[in-house]
Design a protein around this motif. Structure first.
Motif, PDB file in Angstrom:
ATOM      1  N   LEU A  86     -12.394 -37.854 -10.714  1.00  0.00           N
ATOM      2  CA  LEU A  86     -11.156 -38.064 -11.471  1.00  0.00           C
ATOM      3  C   LEU A  86      -9.966 -37.425 -10.770  1.00  0.00           C
ATOM      4  O   LEU A  86      -8.865 -37.986 -10.705  1.00  0.00           O
ATOM      5  CB  LEU A  86     -11.302 -37.515 -12.889  1.00  0.00           C
ATOM      6  CG  LEU A  86     -12.170 -38.348 -13.847  1.00  0.00           C
ATOM      7  CD1 LEU A  86     -12.313 -37.616 -15.165  1.00  0.00           C
ATOM      8  CD2 LEU A  86     -11.522 -39.712 -14.091  1.00  0.00           C
ATOM      9  N   ASP A  87     -10.177 -36.226 -10.261  1.00  0.00           N
ATOM     10  CA  ASP A  87      -9.074 -35.553  -9.568  1.00  0.00           C
ATOM     11  C   ASP A  87      -8.648 -36.347  -8.338  1.00  0.00           C
ATOM     12  O   ASP A  87      -7.440 -36.510  -8.052  1.00  0.00           O
ATOM     13  CB  ASP A  87      -9.517 -34.147  -9.173  1.00  0.00           C
ATOM     14  CG  ASP A  87      -9.719 -33.264 -10.383  1.00  0.00           C
ATOM     15  OD1 ASP A  87      -9.169 -33.589 -11.459  1.00  0.00           O
ATOM     16  OD2 ASP A  87     -10.442 -32.238 -10.277  1.00  0.00           O
ATOM     17  N   GLU A  88      -9.663 -36.874  -7.625  1.00  0.00           N
ATOM     18  CA  GLU A  88      -9.330 -37.658  -6.428  1.00  0.00           C
ATOM     19  C   GLU A  88      -8.567 -38.945  -6.800  1.00  0.00           C
ATOM     20  O   GLU A  88      -7.588 -39.328  -6.161  1.00  0.00           O
ATOM     21  CB  GLU A  88     -10.618 -38.018  -5.673  1.00  0.00           C
ATOM     22  CG  GLU A  88     -11.288 -36.802  -5.049  1.00  0.00           C
ATOM     23  CD  GLU A  88     -12.600 -37.162  -4.407  1.00  0.00           C
ATOM     24  OE1 GLU A  88     -12.992 -38.361  -4.506  1.00  0.00           O
ATOM     25  OE2 GLU A  88     -13.263 -36.272  -3.819  1.00  0.00           O
ATOM     26  N   VAL A  89      -9.098 -39.586  -7.847  1.00  0.00           N
ATOM     27  CA  VAL A  89      -8.433 -40.824  -8.283  1.00  0.00           C
ATOM     28  C   VAL A  89      -7.020 -40.548  -8.754  1.00  0.00           C
ATOM     29  O   VAL A  89      -6.082 -41.314  -8.514  1.00  0.00           O
ATOM     30  CB  VAL A  89      -9.252 -41.506  -9.382  1.00  0.00           C
ATOM     31  CG1 VAL A  89      -8.482 -42.655 -10.030  1.00  0.00           C
ATOM     32  CG2 VAL A  89     -10.554 -42.027  -8.798  1.00  0.00           C
ATOM     33  N   ALA A  90      -6.857 -39.404  -9.479  1.00  0.00           N
ATOM     34  CA  ALA A  90      -5.517 -39.063  -9.975  1.00  0.00           C
ATOM     35  C   ALA A  90      -4.557 -38.842  -8.818  1.00  0.00           C
ATOM     36  O   ALA A  90      -3.393 -39.262  -8.858  1.00  0.00           O
ATOM     37  CB  ALA A  90      -5.595 -37.816 -10.850  1.00  0.00           C
ATOM     38  N   GLN A  91      -5.108 -38.176  -7.792  1.00  0.00           N
ATOM     39  CA  GLN A  91      -4.247 -37.964  -6.627  1.00  0.00           C
ATOM     40  C   GLN A  91      -3.894 -39.299  -5.961  1.00  0.00           C
ATOM     41  O   GLN A  91      -2.755 -39.516  -5.532  1.00  0.00           O
ATOM     42  CB  GLN A  91      -4.973 -37.045  -5.626  1.00  0.00           C
ATOM     43  CG  GLN A  91      -5.125 -35.614  -6.145  1.00  0.00           C
ATOM     44  CD  GLN A  91      -5.920 -34.737  -5.198  1.00  0.00           C
ATOM     45  OE1 GLN A  91      -6.349 -35.240  -4.133  1.00  0.00           O
ATOM     46  NE2 GLN A  91      -6.075 -33.476  -5.571  1.00  0.00           N
ATOM     47  N   GLN A  92      -4.945 -40.167  -5.888  1.00  0.00           N
ATOM     48  CA  GLN A  92      -4.665 -41.490  -5.297  1.00  0.00           C
ATOM     49  C   GLN A  92      -3.671 -42.286  -6.153  1.00  0.00           C
ATOM     50  O   GLN A  92      -2.804 -43.004  -5.647  1.00  0.00           O
ATOM     51  CB  GLN A  92      -5.971 -42.278  -5.135  1.00  0.00           C
ATOM     52  CG  GLN A  92      -6.902 -41.675  -4.089  1.00  0.00           C
ATOM     53  CD  GLN A  92      -8.228 -42.408  -4.026  1.00  0.00           C
ATOM     54  OE1 GLN A  92      -8.424 -43.387  -4.797  1.00  0.00           O
ATOM     55  NE2 GLN A  92      -9.098 -41.966  -3.135  1.00  0.00           N
ATOM     56  N   ALA A  93      -3.871 -42.125  -7.490  1.00  0.00           N
ATOM     57  CA  ALA A  93      -2.978 -42.874  -8.391  1.00  0.00           C
ATOM     58  C   ALA A  93      -1.557 -42.399  -8.262  1.00  0.00           C
ATOM     59  O   ALA A  93      -0.602 -43.183  -8.306  1.00  0.00           O
ATOM     60  CB  ALA A  93      -3.461 -42.726  -9.827  1.00  0.00           C
ATOM     61  N   GLN A 131      -1.371 -47.405 -11.974  1.00  0.00           N
ATOM     62  CA  GLN A 131      -1.841 -47.011 -13.298  1.00  0.00           C
ATOM     63  C   GLN A 131      -3.082 -47.789 -13.708  1.00  0.00           C
ATOM     64  O   GLN A 131      -3.960 -47.293 -14.408  1.00  0.00           O
ATOM     65  CB  GLN A 131      -0.727 -47.239 -14.327  1.00  0.00           C
ATOM     66  CG  GLN A 131      -1.049 -46.710 -15.708  1.00  0.00           C
ATOM     67  CD  GLN A 131      -1.141 -45.183 -15.718  1.00  0.00           C
ATOM     68  OE1 GLN A 131      -0.472 -44.517 -14.913  1.00  0.00           O
ATOM     69  NE2 GLN A 131      -1.971 -44.636 -16.581  1.00  0.00           N
ATOM     70  N   GLN A 132      -3.199 -49.004 -13.222  1.00  0.00           N
ATOM     71  CA  GLN A 132      -4.322 -49.849 -13.615  1.00  0.00           C
ATOM     72  C   GLN A 132      -5.619 -49.285 -13.072  1.00  0.00           C
ATOM     73  O   GLN A 132      -6.667 -49.310 -13.740  1.00  0.00           O
ATOM     74  CB  GLN A 132      -4.107 -51.277 -13.077  1.00  0.00           C
ATOM     75  CG  GLN A 132      -5.204 -52.259 -13.480  1.00  0.00           C
ATOM     76  CD  GLN A 132      -5.236 -52.488 -14.968  1.00  0.00           C
ATOM     77  OE1 GLN A 132      -4.170 -52.438 -15.636  1.00  0.00           O
ATOM     78  NE2 GLN A 132      -6.423 -52.735 -15.531  1.00  0.00           N
ATOM     79  N   ALA A 133      -5.607 -48.744 -11.880  1.00  0.00           N
ATOM     80  CA  ALA A 133      -6.821 -48.194 -11.286  1.00  0.00           C
ATOM     81  C   ALA A 133      -7.326 -46.998 -12.082  1.00  0.00           C
ATOM     82  O   ALA A 133      -8.523 -46.811 -12.283  1.00  0.00           O
ATOM     83  CB  ALA A 133      -6.560 -47.798  -9.845  1.00  0.00           C
ATOM     84  N   VAL A 134      -6.360 -46.207 -12.541  1.00  0.00           N
ATOM     85  CA  VAL A 134      -6.758 -45.038 -13.340  1.00  0.00           C
ATOM     86  C   VAL A 134      -7.408 -45.473 -14.640  1.00  0.00           C
ATOM     87  O   VAL A 134      -8.398 -44.899 -15.097  1.00  0.00           O
ATOM     88  CB  VAL A 134      -5.534 -44.146 -13.606  1.00  0.00           C
ATOM     89  CG1 VAL A 134      -5.898 -43.013 -14.555  1.00  0.00           C
ATOM     90  CG2 VAL A 134      -4.996 -43.575 -12.302  1.00  0.00           C
ATOM     91  N   SER A 135      -6.855 -46.485 -15.249  1.00  0.00           N
ATOM     92  CA  SER A 135      -7.409 -46.982 -16.515  1.00  0.00           C
ATOM     93  C   SER A 135      -8.820 -47.512 -16.324  1.00  0.00           C
ATOM     94  O   SER A 135      -9.733 -47.256 -17.135  1.00  0.00           O
ATOM     95  CB  SER A 135      -6.491 -48.061 -17.073  1.00  0.00           C
ATOM     96  OG  SER A 135      -7.045 -48.591 -18.249  1.00  0.00           O
ATOM     97  N   ASP A 136      -9.030 -48.260 -15.231  1.00  0.00           N
ATOM     98  CA  ASP A 136     -10.381 -48.779 -14.973  1.00  0.00           C
ATOM     99  C   ASP A 136     -11.376 -47.654 -14.719  1.00  0.00           C
ATOM    100  O   ASP A 136     -12.545 -47.679 -15.179  1.00  0.00           O
ATOM    101  CB  ASP A 136     -10.335 -49.718 -13.767  1.00  0.00           C
ATOM    102  CG  ASP A 136      -9.540 -50.993 -14.060  1.00  0.00           C
ATOM    103  OD1 ASP A 136      -9.383 -51.289 -15.264  1.00  0.00           O
ATOM    104  OD2 ASP A 136      -9.132 -51.649 -13.104  1.00  0.00           O
ATOM    105  N   GLU A 141     -11.248 -44.583 -15.916  1.00  0.00           N
ATOM    106  CA  GLU A 141     -11.582 -43.901 -17.174  1.00  0.00           C
ATOM    107  C   GLU A 141     -12.568 -44.696 -17.984  1.00  0.00           C
ATOM    108  O   GLU A 141     -13.453 -44.137 -18.637  1.00  0.00           O
ATOM    109  CB  GLU A 141     -10.288 -43.664 -17.962  1.00  0.00           C
ATOM    110  CG  GLU A 141      -9.378 -42.619 -17.357  1.00  0.00           C
ATOM    111  CD  GLU A 141      -8.100 -42.444 -18.157  1.00  0.00           C
ATOM    112  OE1 GLU A 141      -7.876 -43.270 -19.078  1.00  0.00           O
ATOM    113  OE2 GLU A 141      -7.362 -41.492 -17.883  1.00  0.00           O
ATOM    114  N   SER A 142     -12.416 -46.011 -17.946  1.00  0.00           N
ATOM    115  CA  SER A 142     -13.342 -46.863 -18.691  1.00  0.00           C
ATOM    116  C   SER A 142     -14.761 -46.716 -18.149  1.00  0.00           C
ATOM    117  O   SER A 142     -15.730 -46.638 -18.895  1.00  0.00           O
ATOM    118  CB  SER A 142     -12.859 -48.311 -18.621  1.00  0.00           C
ATOM    119  OG  SER A 142     -13.779 -49.157 -19.251  1.00  0.00           O
ATOM    120  N   ARG A 143     -14.848 -46.706 -16.795  1.00  0.00           N
ATOM    121  CA  ARG A 143     -16.173 -46.558 -16.212  1.00  0.00           C
ATOM    122  C   ARG A 143     -16.779 -45.176 -16.511  1.00  0.00           C
ATOM    123  O   ARG A 143     -17.989 -45.029 -16.718  1.00  0.00           O
ATOM    124  CB  ARG A 143     -16.082 -46.759 -14.704  1.00  0.00           C
ATOM    125  CG  ARG A 143     -15.953 -48.234 -14.305  1.00  0.00           C
ATOM    126  CD  ARG A 143     -16.008 -48.390 -12.810  1.00  0.00           C
ATOM    127  NE  ARG A 143     -14.893 -47.699 -12.167  1.00  0.00           N
ATOM    128  CZ  ARG A 143     -14.777 -47.555 -10.858  1.00  0.00           C
ATOM    129  NH1 ARG A 143     -15.712 -48.029 -10.050  1.00  0.00           N
ATOM    130  NH2 ARG A 143     -13.725 -46.946 -10.356  1.00  0.00           N
TER     131      ARG A 143
END
Length: 334
Positions: A26-33, A39-44, A46-48
């Protein structure tokens, strides 16, 4: 319970590792986001993550259910095995108690035989037999009935043995000793004396005097030949010796009484009666009374015939041997 606790701790640790891994993602994705402003990538993502957590919870619950079932089955098996072990131990404990009772009864029966044969103690042997029978009652085994029946027969035989008042017989012999010390010897013996037929001093020549003295000496000295040795020469001067001899004979009778030696007891009384009849005045009433009393004491039973009480001991030994043989065969079959 310990196994269940360990399993729960292990599963919790794995969950914690997964959570840390997801958090890192999550931290990595947040940094990437933040870098890509997607924003869409973060939402996907979280769903996973939510879906993975649901699957993980479901798997954890299934694992816990399986562990509970296995633990319940294991506890049931342990309880059943423990119950069997306790039952077996209880049976072995009962068997050990019976074996102790059998061994104690066998020892008491052996001791009763020794007491009767070596000491002639009828009362002591009967008491030991009754104690052994009480131990067999505690064993509570119908197979011991022949042993108890033999004990009952032996107790009846001991009860039939005549009681001997050795103290009374001893005192009676002692009383006769005191009476004999006051009895008179026969008149003939009391007046026995050596006399000479020489009434006048010899006269005449020396040869005539010597010849006459020789003839008178032959009349004075009498030589008797005996096949057996003489008991003792009884003269008035030897009265004390006679009385002491008779007293020693009666003391020997008392010793034979205490040792239960019937032959010596009878022989000693016969010797005492012979001395009384030969050297005491039997015409007197007191002498006849002593003789009658000694003859009565001679008829007394010094050592009664004792019964055989070994049947119960043999029966119990046979029972114990059969019990061990049966147990050995059972152990071999198993």
């Amino acid at each position: 319970m310990i196994i269940l606790a360990i399993a729960l701790a292990f599963i919790a640790w794995q969950g914690w590792q997964r959570l840390e891994s997801q958090q890192q993602r999550l931290d990595e994705v947040a940094q990437q986001a933040e870098g890509s402003a997607s924003q869409q990538a973060v939402s996907d993502l979280e769903s996973r993550i939510d879906s993975g957590e649901a699957e993980r919870d479901e798997a954890l619950q299934s694992t816990l259910d399986d562990l509970r079932d296995e633990f319940d089955s294991y506890r049931s098996d342990v309880d059943e095995t423990l119950g069997q072990v306790l039952d077996q131990l209880s049976q072995e404990q009962d068997t050990d108690e019976r074996e102790w009772l059998h061994a104690e009864a066998a020892y008491l029966l052996r001791l009763a035989n020794q007491r009767l044969q070596l000491e002639g103690d009828v009362d002591g042997a009967a008491a030991l037999l009754r104690t052994a029978d009480a131990r067999l009652v505690d064993a509570d085994n119908p197979a011991l009935t022949p042993v108890r029946e033999a004990i009952a027969n032996e107790l009846a035989a001991l009860d039939a043995v005549p009681q001997i008042d050795r103290t009374g017989l001893y005192l009676a012999l002692n009383a006769q000793q005191e009476r004999i010390s006051t009895l008179r010897l026969s008149q003939e013996i009391e007046e026995q004396a050596v006399t000479s037929s020489i009434e006048q001093p010899p006269t005449g020549t020396f040869q005539r005097q010597l010849a006459r003295f020789g003839e008178e000496l032959k009349d004075l000295v009498v030589v008797r030949h005996h096949d057996e040795a003489l008991e003792a020469l009884i003269t008035p001067e030897q009265e004390s010796y006679l009385r002491q001899s008779l007293r020693l004979v009666l003391e020997q009778t008392q010793l034979a009484l205490l040792n239960e030696e019937k032959a010596l007891y009878d022989a000693s009384l016969d010797k005492a009666l012979q001395l009384l009849n030969d050297y005491y005045d039997t015409t007197r009433e007191e002498t006849q009374s002593v003789i009658a009393r000694l003859e009565e004491l001679k008829e007394a039973e010094v050592k009664p015939e004792l019964p055989d009480i070994s049947a119960s001991q043999q029966e119990l030994a046979r029972f114990i041997d059969n019990r061990y043989e049966t147990r050995g065969q059972s152990g071999g079959d198993s």
